[in-house]
Design a protein around this motif. Structure first.
Motif, PDB file in Angstrom:
ATOM      1  N   LEU A  56       0.836  -1.199   0.000  1.00  0.00           N
ATOM      2  CA  LEU A  56       0.000   0.000   0.000  1.00  0.00           C
ATOM      3  C   LEU A  56       0.868   1.246   0.000  1.00  0.00           C
ATOM      4  O   LEU A  56       1.968   1.268   0.571  1.00  0.00           O
ATOM      5  N   GLU A  57       0.360   2.277  -0.620  1.00  0.00           N
ATOM      6  CA  GLU A  57       1.043   3.564  -0.592  1.00  0.00           C
ATOM      7  C   GLU A  57       0.774   4.237   0.752  1.00  0.00           C
ATOM      8  O   GLU A  57      -0.176   3.895   1.460  1.00  0.00           O
ATOM      9  N   LYS A  58       1.613   5.224   1.080  1.00  0.00           N
ATOM     10  CA  LYS A  58       1.511   5.857   2.399  1.00  0.00           C
ATOM     11  C   LYS A  58       0.141   6.466   2.639  1.00  0.00           C
ATOM     12  O   LYS A  58      -0.406   6.361   3.749  1.00  0.00           O
ATOM     13  N   TRP A  59      -0.458   7.077   1.625  1.00  0.00           N
ATOM     14  CA  TRP A  59      -1.755   7.715   1.829  1.00  0.00           C
ATOM     15  C   TRP A  59      -2.833   6.672   2.125  1.00  0.00           C
ATOM     16  O   TRP A  59      -3.767   6.928   2.898  1.00  0.00           O
ATOM     17  N   GLU A  60      -2.683   5.460   1.549  1.00  0.00           N
ATOM     18  CA  GLU A  60      -3.643   4.396   1.826  1.00  0.00           C
ATOM     19  C   GLU A  60      -3.494   3.883   3.257  1.00  0.00           C
ATOM     20  O   GLU A  60      -4.488   3.636   3.954  1.00  0.00           O
ATOM     21  N   ILE A  61      -2.236   3.741   3.690  1.00  0.00           N
ATOM     22  CA  ILE A  61      -1.981   3.321   5.070  1.00  0.00           C
ATOM     23  C   ILE A  61      -2.522   4.355   6.048  1.00  0.00           C
ATOM     24  O   ILE A  61      -3.156   4.017   7.059  1.00  0.00           O
ATOM     25  N   ASP A  62      -2.284   5.633   5.747  1.00  0.00           N
ATOM     26  CA  ASP A  62      -2.790   6.710   6.610  1.00  0.00           C
ATOM     27  C   ASP A  62      -4.317   6.692   6.681  1.00  0.00           C
ATOM     28  O   ASP A  62      -4.899   6.931   7.748  1.00  0.00           O
ATOM     29  N   MET A  63      -4.964   6.403   5.549  1.00  0.00           N
ATOM     30  CA  MET A  63      -6.431   6.323   5.526  1.00  0.00           C
ATOM     31  C   MET A  63      -6.928   5.235   6.471  1.00  0.00           C
ATOM     32  O   MET A  63      -7.886   5.428   7.236  1.00  0.00           O
ATOM     33  N   ILE A  64      -6.266   4.091   6.413  1.00  0.00           N
ATOM     34  CA  ILE A  64      -6.681   2.973   7.264  1.00  0.00           C
ATOM     35  C   ILE A  64      -6.441   3.307   8.732  1.00  0.00           C
ATOM     36  O   ILE A  64      -7.304   3.079   9.589  1.00  0.00           O
ATOM     37  N   PHE A  65      -5.278   3.854   9.049  1.00  0.00           N
ATOM     38  CA  PHE A  65      -4.978   4.232  10.434  1.00  0.00           C
ATOM     39  C   PHE A  65      -6.012   5.210  10.991  1.00  0.00           C
ATOM     40  O   PHE A  65      -6.425   5.108  12.146  1.00  0.00           O
ATOM     41  N   GLU A  66      -6.432   6.148  10.169  1.00  0.00           N
ATOM     42  CA  GLU A  66      -7.330   7.205  10.643  1.00  0.00           C
ATOM     43  C   GLU A  66      -8.784   6.761  10.730  1.00  0.00           C
ATOM     44  O   GLU A  66      -9.518   7.221  11.616  1.00  0.00           O
ATOM     45  N   TYR A  86      -2.176  -2.882  18.853  1.00  0.00           N
ATOM     46  CA  TYR A  86      -2.599  -3.115  20.236  1.00  0.00           C
ATOM     47  C   TYR A  86      -3.830  -2.274  20.579  1.00  0.00           C
ATOM     48  O   TYR A  86      -4.795  -2.763  21.170  1.00  0.00           O
ATOM     49  N   LYS A  87      -3.803  -0.996  20.196  1.00  0.00           N
ATOM     50  CA  LYS A  87      -4.941  -0.119  20.487  1.00  0.00           C
ATOM     51  C   LYS A  87      -6.202  -0.580  19.759  1.00  0.00           C
ATOM     52  O   LYS A  87      -7.310  -0.486  20.305  1.00  0.00           O
ATOM     53  N   ALA A  88      -6.028  -1.079  18.527  1.00  0.00           N
ATOM     54  CA  ALA A  88      -7.186  -1.558  17.767  1.00  0.00           C
ATOM     55  C   ALA A  88      -7.829  -2.755  18.459  1.00  0.00           C
ATOM     56  O   ALA A  88      -9.053  -2.825  18.620  1.00  0.00           O
ATOM     57  N   LEU A  89      -7.013  -3.692  18.903  1.00  0.00           N
ATOM     58  CA  LEU A  89      -7.543  -4.875  19.594  1.00  0.00           C
ATOM     59  C   LEU A  89      -8.082  -4.519  20.975  1.00  0.00           C
ATOM     60  O   LEU A  89      -9.076  -5.084  21.434  1.00  0.00           O
ATOM     61  N   ASP A  90      -7.419  -3.581  21.623  1.00  0.00           N
ATOM     62  CA  ASP A  90      -7.855  -3.170  22.969  1.00  0.00           C
ATOM     63  C   ASP A  90      -9.179  -2.418  22.940  1.00  0.00           C
ATOM     64  O   ASP A  90      -9.834  -2.264  23.965  1.00  0.00           O
ATOM     65  N   SER A  91      -9.572  -1.931  21.744  1.00  0.00           N
ATOM     66  CA  SER A  91     -10.848  -1.213  21.628  1.00  0.00           C
ATOM     67  C   SER A  91     -12.042  -2.161  21.744  1.00  0.00           C
ATOM     68  O   SER A  91     -13.168  -1.719  21.967  1.00  0.00           O
ATOM     69  N   ILE A  92     -11.790  -3.466  21.595  1.00  0.00           N
ATOM     70  CA  ILE A  92     -12.858  -4.450  21.750  1.00  0.00           C
ATOM     71  C   ILE A  92     -13.116  -4.662  23.240  1.00  0.00           C
ATOM     72  O   ILE A  92     -12.190  -4.981  23.988  1.00  0.00           O
TER      73      ILE A  92
END
Length: 389
Positions: free
Chosen positions: A160-170, A244-250
């Motif tokens: 993935l390009e950086k902008w795609e990774i940033d989209m997913i993170f956000e 970790y934060k993504a999994l901890d949100s469950i």
């Protein structure tokens, strides 16, 4: 005057029709005759006594899987089952002695839509099956020797390009499928490993994910299978902070059973996974185009087709596949300077050559990028933009 041949006999119960099974073994002397009997009894223990001119490919693959499957490493056990089924669907009813190289090549041609990597694995399984058949004297020659791969089968996975990774993170948290993307992108899990991932394999305290199982899709349903405790099978992957934060949100009360579930909260199937990834891409694309993430209702039927086509042509696109996410993880390992052997472990590769080929590909991509950057730098240096007055 030569000695008279010696014959010994063996009784092996009765066949399906109740007929007595009695074999005779003849040799130049008693020792040779008894050695032949012993060899037969060893083969009989493996099921090799079923060999005859009528032996089919399907019958041999059944014996082969029972005898040699324990040698297959890790998650490859799942893919081996799939490839054996493909082979049997094509030539399973053929007598194995009648199989020729062209028949096996046609089996590969029938899978032309597969990636080059999958075709290579399929060929490897075919060659193992027929090599063992020759070694066990089921066939005099191995038709899989020098078996070529069909052309035009290169995969199209990408990082993935950086902008795609940033989209997913956000925006991953907007939809439940965002968690799937985070796990595949930041832990490098395959689709089958993601489907089989259970909360008992997630250690939030140690911040690790252990791959213990893999799913094989059979008629749309996921069949969960344990992987062996090898470097190519069970592996422990450290969590980075975003994962970790993504999994901890469950919520803790929901941390039971599958980590990734369908919309209805059930075990993922092939269709629910495909639909989920499609929904994830649609949501990211709507955000990218300044639209509400979740589309409310449908567009009016009276809307002109021409106007709709013009709007579609102007839209920014977001299209990410499961293997693109895993390939992004592999790229991150390479960029971080992780050595090939460690990368082989984290990616769950059974053969280090797979990892080396991947690293070679990434090295070439980085070399091309560096060359392009150098040319751009020199162009700008030799032809500087005149300062504005």
């Amino acid at each position: 005057m030569s000695e008279k041949p010696v014959t010994v006999y063996g009784d092996y119960g009765r066949d399906a029709e109740g007929k007595r099974i009695r074999k005779k073994f003849t040799g130049a002397d008693e020792v040779e005759a008894r050695l032949k009997k012993l060899e037969y009894e060893k083969e009989r223990a493996l099921g090799l006594h079923r060999f005859s001119d009528r032996m089919t490919v399907r019958q041999w693959t059944e014996i082969w899987m029972n005898a040699y499957r324990s040698e297959i490493k890790g998650t490859n056990k799942v893919s081996y089952d799939t490839y054996v089924k493909k082979l049997n669907s094509e030539i399973g009813s053929m007598k194995i002695k009648d199989v020729r190289n062209i028949h096996l090549y046609r089996c590969l041609l029938a899978m032309k839509g597969m990636s080059k990597s999958s075709l290579t694995k399929y060929r490897m399984v075919i060659q193992q099956i027929f090599r063992k058949a020759r070694q066990n004297k089921v066939i005099p020659d191995d038709p899989s020797e020098e078996l070529e791969l069909p052309s035009g089968t290169s995969g199209t996975h990408r990082a993935l390009e950086k902008w795609e990774i940033d989209m997913i993170f956000e925006h991953w948290s907007i939809h439940y499928t965002g968690l799937w993307a985070m796990i595949m992108m930041l832990a490098g899990l395959r689709r089958g490993e993601l489907v089989a991932l259970d909360w008992d394999s997630v250690d939030m305290k140690a911040r690790t994910i252990t791959v213990r199982r893999a799913a094989e899709i059979v008629r749309n349903q996921a069949v969960i299978k344990e992987v062996t405790k090898t470097e190519a099978g069970m592996r422990t992957i450290p969590m980075c902070e975003p994962l970790y934060k993504a999994l901890d949100s469950i919520p803790k009360a929901q941390r039971k059973g599958p980590v990734c579930k369908s919309k209805s909260g059930q075990q993922l199937t092939q269709s629910s996974f495909t639909c989920g990834m499609g929904m994830f891409n649609s949501i990211m694309e709507r955000i990218l185009n300044g639209e509400p993430p979740i589309q409310q209702g449908r567009r009016k039927d009276c809307e002109k087709k021409e106007e709709k086509a013009q709007e579609e042509a102007k839209r920014a696109r977001f299209s990410v596949r499961a293997h693109d996410l895993r390939f992004t993880y592999a790229t991150a390992l390479y960029d971080a300077g992780v050595d090939v052997k460690s990368a082989m472990y984290y990616l769950g590769h059974a053969d280090i050559r797979m990892t080396m080929n991947l690293y070679t590909q990434l090295s070439k991509e980085r070399e091309n990028l560096a060359r392009a950057q150098m040319i751009t730098f020199l162009d700008n240096w030799l032809n500087p933009t005149e300062p504005k007055k």
